[in-house]
Design a protein around this motif. Structure first.
Motif, PDB file in Angstrom:
ATOM      1  N   GLU A   9       3.623   0.521   3.681  1.00 28.04           N
ATOM      2  CA  GLU A   9       4.785   1.411   3.758  1.00 28.04           C
ATOM      3  C   GLU A   9       4.407   2.657   4.565  1.00 28.04           C
ATOM      4  O   GLU A   9       3.232   3.013   4.671  1.00 28.04           O
ATOM      5  N   GLY A  10       5.428   3.337   5.110  1.00 25.96           N
ATOM      6  CA  GLY A  10       5.179   4.591   5.820  1.00 25.96           C
ATOM      7  C   GLY A  10       4.668   4.393   7.236  1.00 25.96           C
ATOM      8  O   GLY A  10       3.975   5.270   7.770  1.00 25.96           O
ATOM      9  N   VAL A  11       4.992   3.272   7.861  1.00 22.16           N
ATOM     10  CA  VAL A  11       4.593   3.025   9.252  1.00 22.16           C
ATOM     11  C   VAL A  11       5.565   3.786  10.152  1.00 22.16           C
ATOM     12  O   VAL A  11       6.703   3.342  10.364  1.00 22.16           O
ATOM     13  N   GLU A  12       5.103   4.944  10.701  1.00 24.17           N
ATOM     14  CA  GLU A  12       6.015   5.791  11.467  1.00 24.17           C
ATOM     15  C   GLU A  12       5.573   5.994  12.911  1.00 24.17           C
ATOM     16  O   GLU A  12       6.334   6.553  13.715  1.00 24.17           O
ATOM     17  N   THR A  13       4.384   5.538  13.248  1.00 23.05           N
ATOM     18  CA  THR A  13       3.925   5.688  14.648  1.00 23.05           C
ATOM     19  C   THR A  13       3.317   4.372  15.120  1.00 23.05           C
ATOM     20  O   THR A  13       2.858   3.550  14.323  1.00 23.05           O
ATOM     21  N   GLU A  14       3.282   4.228  16.450  1.00 21.88           N
ATOM     22  CA  GLU A  14       2.688   3.016  17.029  1.00 21.88           C
ATOM     23  C   GLU A  14       1.184   2.979  16.771  1.00 21.88           C
ATOM     24  O   GLU A  14       0.594   1.896  16.628  1.00 21.88           O
ATOM     25  N   GLN A  15       0.557   4.166  16.709  1.00 15.13           N
ATOM     26  CA  GLN A  15      -0.890   4.208  16.456  1.00 15.13           C
ATOM     27  C   GLN A  15      -1.212   3.660  15.054  1.00 15.13           C
ATOM     28  O   GLN A  15      -2.197   2.941  14.870  1.00 15.13           O
ATOM     29  N   LEU A  44       9.226   3.635  11.981  1.00 14.17           N
ATOM     30  CA  LEU A  44       8.965   3.093  13.310  1.00 14.17           C
ATOM     31  C   LEU A  44       9.834   1.874  13.573  1.00 14.17           C
ATOM     32  O   LEU A  44      10.311   1.669  14.695  1.00 14.17           O
ATOM     33  N   LEU A  45      10.057   1.078  12.532  1.00 10.45           N
ATOM     34  CA  LEU A  45      10.948  -0.082  12.672  1.00 10.45           C
ATOM     35  C   LEU A  45      12.397   0.372  12.568  1.00 10.45           C
ATOM     36  O   LEU A  45      13.184   0.189  13.513  1.00 10.45           O
ATOM     37  N   ALA A  46      12.727   0.962  11.433  1.00 10.69           N
ATOM     38  CA  ALA A  46      14.105   1.401  11.218  1.00 10.69           C
ATOM     39  C   ALA A  46      14.180   2.205   9.933  1.00 10.69           C
ATOM     40  O   ALA A  46      13.413   1.981   9.000  1.00 10.69           O
ATOM     41  N   LYS A  47      15.113   3.155   9.904  1.00  7.93           N
ATOM     42  CA  LYS A  47      15.429   3.838   8.656  1.00  7.93           C
ATOM     43  C   LYS A  47      16.342   2.942   7.819  1.00  7.93           C
ATOM     44  O   LYS A  47      16.980   2.027   8.362  1.00  7.93           O
ATOM     45  N   PRO A  48      16.442   3.178   6.497  1.00  6.62           N
ATOM     46  CA  PRO A  48      17.408   2.415   5.699  1.00  6.62           C
ATOM     47  C   PRO A  48      18.813   2.572   6.276  1.00  6.62           C
ATOM     48  O   PRO A  48      19.205   3.673   6.685  1.00  6.62           O
ATOM     49  N   MET A  49      19.571   1.474   6.297  1.00  7.97           N
ATOM     50  CA  MET A  49      20.885   1.468   6.935  1.00  7.97           C
ATOM     51  C   MET A  49      21.907   0.784   6.034  1.00  7.97           C
ATOM     52  O   MET A  49      21.550  -0.030   5.172  1.00  7.97           O
ATOM     53  N   PRO A  50      23.197   1.093   6.211  1.00  5.86           N
ATOM     54  CA  PRO A  50      24.234   0.396   5.444  1.00  5.86           C
ATOM     55  C   PRO A  50      24.228  -1.097   5.750  1.00  5.86           C
ATOM     56  O   PRO A  50      23.754  -1.535   6.818  1.00  5.86           O
ATOM     57  N   TRP A 102      21.820  -4.527  14.139  1.00  6.64           N
ATOM     58  CA  TRP A 102      20.453  -4.059  14.387  1.00  6.64           C
ATOM     59  C   TRP A 102      19.514  -5.239  14.579  1.00  6.64           C
ATOM     60  O   TRP A 102      18.634  -5.216  15.452  1.00  6.64           O
ATOM     61  N   LEU A 103      19.665  -6.294  13.804  1.00 11.70           N
ATOM     62  CA  LEU A 103      18.795  -7.468  13.933  1.00 11.70           C
ATOM     63  C   LEU A 103      18.931  -8.110  15.305  1.00 11.70           C
ATOM     64  O   LEU A 103      17.943  -8.588  15.888  1.00 11.70           O
ATOM     65  N   ALA A 104      20.161  -8.126  15.815  1.00 10.13           N
ATOM     66  CA  ALA A 104      20.379  -8.760  17.119  1.00 10.13           C
ATOM     67  C   ALA A 104      19.649  -8.012  18.230  1.00 10.13           C
ATOM     68  O   ALA A 104      19.193  -8.616  19.216  1.00 10.13           O
ATOM     69  N   ALA A 105      19.505  -6.698  18.072  1.00  7.81           N
ATOM     70  CA  ALA A 105      18.872  -5.900  19.123  1.00  7.81           C
ATOM     71  C   ALA A 105      17.426  -5.565  18.812  1.00  7.81           C
ATOM     72  O   ALA A 105      16.761  -4.874  19.584  1.00  7.81           O
ATOM     73  N   HIS A 106      16.938  -6.055  17.677  1.00 10.45           N
ATOM     74  CA  HIS A 106      15.621  -5.632  17.229  1.00 10.45           C
ATOM     75  C   HIS A 106      14.514  -6.210  18.095  1.00 10.45           C
ATOM     76  O   HIS A 106      14.550  -7.362  18.531  1.00 10.45           O
ATOM     77  N   GLN A 107      13.508  -5.352  18.300  1.00 10.64           N
ATOM     78  CA  GLN A 107      12.278  -5.789  18.946  1.00 10.64           C
ATOM     79  C   GLN A 107      11.149  -4.960  18.370  1.00 10.64           C
ATOM     80  O   GLN A 107      11.232  -3.727  18.329  1.00 10.64           O
ATOM     81  N   LEU A 108      10.086  -5.607  17.899  1.00  5.65           N
ATOM     82  CA  LEU A 108       8.971  -4.876  17.305  1.00  5.65           C
ATOM     83  C   LEU A 108       8.332  -3.987  18.361  1.00  5.65           C
ATOM     84  O   LEU A 108       8.088  -4.444  19.487  1.00  5.65           O
ATOM     85  N   PRO A 109       8.086  -2.715  18.057  1.00  8.94           N
ATOM     86  CA  PRO A 109       7.463  -1.819  19.039  1.00  8.94           C
ATOM     87  C   PRO A 109       6.142  -2.381  19.543  1.00  8.94           C
ATOM     88  O   PRO A 109       5.396  -3.044  18.818  1.00  8.94           O
ATOM     89  N   ILE A 130       0.858  -1.182   0.000  1.00  7.08           N
ATOM     90  CA  ILE A 130       0.000   0.000   0.000  1.00  7.08           C
ATOM     91  C   ILE A 130       0.893   1.230   0.000  1.00  7.08           C
ATOM     92  O   ILE A 130       1.830   1.341   0.797  1.00  7.08           O
ATOM     93  N   ASP A 131       0.611   2.162  -0.903  1.00  9.03           N
ATOM     94  CA  ASP A 131       1.424   3.366  -1.001  1.00  9.03           C
ATOM     95  C   ASP A 131       1.408   4.134   0.322  1.00  9.03           C
ATOM     96  O   ASP A 131       0.364   4.273   0.969  1.00  9.03           O
ATOM     97  N   LYS A 132       2.589   4.615   0.718  1.00  9.68           N
ATOM     98  CA  LYS A 132       2.710   5.263   2.026  1.00  9.68           C
ATOM     99  C   LYS A 132       1.880   6.546   2.119  1.00  9.68           C
ATOM    100  O   LYS A 132       1.566   7.007   3.228  1.00  9.68           O
ATOM    101  N   GLY A 133       1.515   7.118   0.957  1.00 11.23           N
ATOM    102  CA  GLY A 133       0.667   8.302   0.999  1.00 11.23           C
ATOM    103  C   GLY A 133      -0.670   8.036   1.659  1.00 11.23           C
ATOM    104  O   GLY A 133      -1.266   8.932   2.273  1.00 11.23           O
ATOM    105  N   PHE A 134      -1.181   6.801   1.535  1.00 14.70           N
ATOM    106  CA  PHE A 134      -2.433   6.432   2.197  1.00 14.70           C
ATOM    107  C   PHE A 134      -2.207   6.058   3.653  1.00 14.70           C
ATOM    108  O   PHE A 134      -3.052   6.293   4.510  1.00 14.70           O
ATOM    109  N   VAL A 135      -1.048   5.458   3.963  1.00 13.64           N
ATOM    110  CA  VAL A 135      -0.779   4.944   5.310  1.00 13.64           C
ATOM    111  C   VAL A 135      -0.449   6.069   6.273  1.00 13.64           C
ATOM    112  O   VAL A 135      -0.906   6.080   7.429  1.00 13.64           O
ATOM    113  N   LEU A 136       0.342   7.046   5.824  1.00 12.42           N
ATOM    114  CA  LEU A 136       0.828   8.089   6.732  1.00 12.42           C
ATOM    115  C   LEU A 136      -0.303   8.866   7.396  1.00 12.42           C
ATOM    116  O   LEU A 136      -0.208   9.246   8.574  1.00 12.42           O
TER     117      LEU A 136
END
Length: 658
Positions: free
Chosen positions: A608-614, A631-637, A644-651, A573-579
């Motif tokens: 896409e565009g999941v930026e808050t817990e709500q 909310l999960l993570a920004k793009p990373m190298p 990051w995976l080792a410390a990850h926990q879903l909000p 789903i396009d993030k324009g609808f999700v945000l």
């Protein structure tokens, strides 16, 4: 007309110059041959004189001599015999003078008494040694070089032999007139034949030159025509079209009518070539060219290349009349054509620009008409006029394309990866590969700075190959500690390539990555630009194990009936609808509908565009499968992902939100 009339006149003058110039070598050849004939005549005269002298020596002189050395003088009987013989020969005109010399060159007998006290001549001494010396001269020329000279004679010196013994030298002067008469009789005929032959040769050369000149002029005219016209349709080509635009603009600047430049491009012409063959595609272009010529009348139509035509239209009075004329042209082009017994209804898109409003130079008008044509094609508008807002091309972006080619080759590009988590478990199941450009001057560039212009050129293919190869190789470098799939974005241009599926499967095989770990994300625009070809390509990839995701779902014009036939695994789903789904009821309804539709078709749903817990909670209530966003993570190298995976926990998901 003036230039057309000047061309034949200049060609005639050129031919006349050539005719006159060619006469010079012919005359020179005639003079050389005539001189050669004269020399040959002299040689034949000398030969005839030598022959007569030889006959005289053998038959009249040598029989009168005994085999004794003439340096001691002649015997009385020899003198009598020589005198009788020479007098008779002189009286009959056979000879002019006869002398007999001893081997030392001294004259021992002279028919006219001359030369008895002279010193030995060089010619006589040469003859005494066995040579025959002959020359064409005048009598007494040597004795009286400055005074009056005698008649023309053949002077011959030859040795005299008796019983095989050389005893003296015969010096004889033969009248040259009879010899010359025999020689010149043949020479005159030879000159006549030479003149006739050279005249015929000259006329033949002139005729050949005239014929060759005509053929060359015709060939030059054909070449000039082909240099400015399309070989298939016979229409003006791009070069001539550009020149006529310049001429029309110059005329407008002098008070003539303003012009409009239109670019017409056929839609899905490739399908005609692929289905019916290139020969039938050519036949279609020829017929369309003919129709366009009829439609524009006295205006210009040209084939710019491929299935693209250019039009120069004179002022139609007002914008509505111009647009109406172009719509009429489009309708004429789109009338059904029968090719190889099959009815074909071609479709076309037309973009146009008007001088001077949309540009005052040929290059500017052509570029702007081209931009408008692409807008008409992409928006399915049929006919579109240039607007500045449509023109997204500038010199800096074009320069960026050249730099991007270098960047791919010199490893200036880097990959970042954004995780995608299963909402129900929190497990990271995939990462999306996102390319960045570490530009040496402009710093880190994000895709929106270079991907749009790359997608308009062939460089998008090289870029996609690099992203695919780098992402698959990264899966191997992460190893067993990072068991995720990788999602790679694919453009419409990539998907339209006939060898795209082969390239993807070859990349998987080369790096030993299971096909199930690759997810290709394709936009609706890319998928439906050529739906039949896209479906065929995707089915082949899916059969090999590759998974397919429909990206930015909801922004395009997807046919729901067609969607059910595609080999998809998920929709995003396009993030324009999700945000703003919590603030915009219509967007919330769209998200809910997409989730329900996708599940009913058997697809997973990614938001896409999941930026808050709500937002995450709302998606959970709707039954969305996968979340992706800040909310999960920004793009990373790539190097940061394992930690990051080792410390990850879903909000934590808060209480449900209505």
């Amino acid at each position: 007309m003036k230039s057309q009339a000047a061309t034949p006149r200049s060609a005639s003058r050129l031919f006349a110059t050539y005719v006159i110039a060619s006469l010079v070598p012919v005359l020179a050849l005639g003079l050389v041959l005539a001189d050669t004939y004269r020399q040959d005549a002299n040689e034949r005269g000398l030969s005839e004189g030598q022959a007569e002298a030889a006959l005289l020596a053998h038959t009249a002189v040598e029989p009168l001599l005994d085999a004794h050395d003439l340096r001691n003088g002649l015997q009385p009987a020899e003198t009598v015999g020589l005198k009788r013989m020479s007098n008779e020969a002189v009286s009959t005109g056979e000879i002019v003078r006869l002398r007999v010399r001893a081997l030392n060159g001294k004259v021992v007998y002279s028919s006219d008494g001359t030369g008895l006290n002279d010193t030995a001549d060089d010619e006589a001494l040469d003859a005494a040694h066995g040579e025959v010396v002959a020359d064409i001269t005048r009598l007494d020329a040597d004795d009286n070089p400055d005074g009056p000279q005698g008649i023309r004679v053949a002077e011959v010196y030859r040795p005299l032999s008796v019983n095989g013994r050389r005893v003296g030298v015969l010096e004889v002067y033969l009248p040259y007139t009879p010899i010359a008469h025999d020689v010149t009789a043949g020479l005159g005929a030879l000159y006549r034949d030479l003149g006739l032959g050279l005249a015929v040769l000259y006329l033949l050369l002139a005729a050949i030159s005239l014929s060759a000149t005509r053929r060359l002029r015709a060939q030059v005219a054909r070449n000039a025509h082909l240099a400015e016209h399309d070989a298939l349709t016979g229409l003006p080509n791009r070069e001539l079209f550009h020149r006529r635009v310049v001429e029309a603009l110059d005329d407008a600047a002098r008070g003539g009518p303003e012009i409009a430049i239109a670019v017409l491009d056929l839609d899905r012409f490739k399908e005609v070539n692929d289905t019916l063959g290139h020969s039938n595609g050519d036949a279609l272009l020829v017929e369309l060219g003919r129709r366009l010529e009829v439609a524009v009348g006295d205006d210009t139509v040209a084939r710019l290349g491929g299935d693209e035509f250019g039009l120069i239209l004179s002022d139609r009075g007002d914008p509505r009349a111009l647009r109406s004329a172009l719509q009429d042209i489009r309708q004429l082009v789109q009338q059904e054509i029968e090719i190889s017994g099959l009815p074909i209804a071609p479709e076309a898109s037309i973009g146009y620009a008007v001088s001077p409003t949309d540009g005052d130079t040929a290059d500017t008008l052509l570029q702007h008409a081209d931009v408008a044509m692409y807008d008409a094609k992409s928006a399915h508008r049929g006919v579109a006029r240039y607007e500045a807002v449509l023109d997204t091309y500038d010199s800096s972006k074009l320069a960026l394309v050249a730099e991007l080619r270098r960047a791919i080759a010199t490893d200036e590009l880097v990959m970042h990866y954004q995780p995608k988590a299963a909402i129900s478990t929190g497990e990271i199941i995939a990462v999306e590969a996102l390319v960045r450009w570490n530009h040496p001057d402009r710093g880190l560039l994000y895709p929106d700075a270079f991907l749009p212009i790359a997608e308009q050129t062939g460089i998008i293919d090289s870029l996609t190959r690099w992203v695919l190869a780098t992402s698959l190789a990264q899966l191997n470098r992460w190893g067993a500690g990072v068991e995720v799939s990788v999602a790679v974005n694919i453009s419409a241009r990539n998907l339209s390539r006939p060898d795209f599926a082969d390239g993807v499967l070859d990349a998987l095989a080369a790096r030993g990555v299971a096909a199930e770990r690759l997810l290709l994300e394709i936009t609706e625009t890319a998928l439906f630009a050529d739906p039949d070809h896209a479906a065929s390509t995707l089915r082949r990839l899916v059969a090999a194990g590759v998974r397919i995701s429909l990206d930015d779902f909801g922004c395009g014009q997807t046919s729901l009936s067609y969607l059910s036939t595609l080999p998809l695994h998920e929709v995003k789903i396009d993030k324009g609808f999700v945000l703003d789904m919590l603030a915009d009821r219509s967007h919330a309804a769209i998200v809910r509908s997409v989730v329900d539709l996708a599940h009913n078709l058997g697809f997973e749903v990614v938001a896409e565009g999941v930026e808050t817990e709500q937002i995450l909670a709302a998606l959970t209530d709707l039954g969305c499968d996968i979340a992706q966003g800040f909310l999960l993570a920004k793009p990373m190298p790539a190097a940061a992902l394992p930690g990051w995976l080792a410390a990850h926990q879903l909000p934590a998901v808060p209480a449900s939100i209505p």
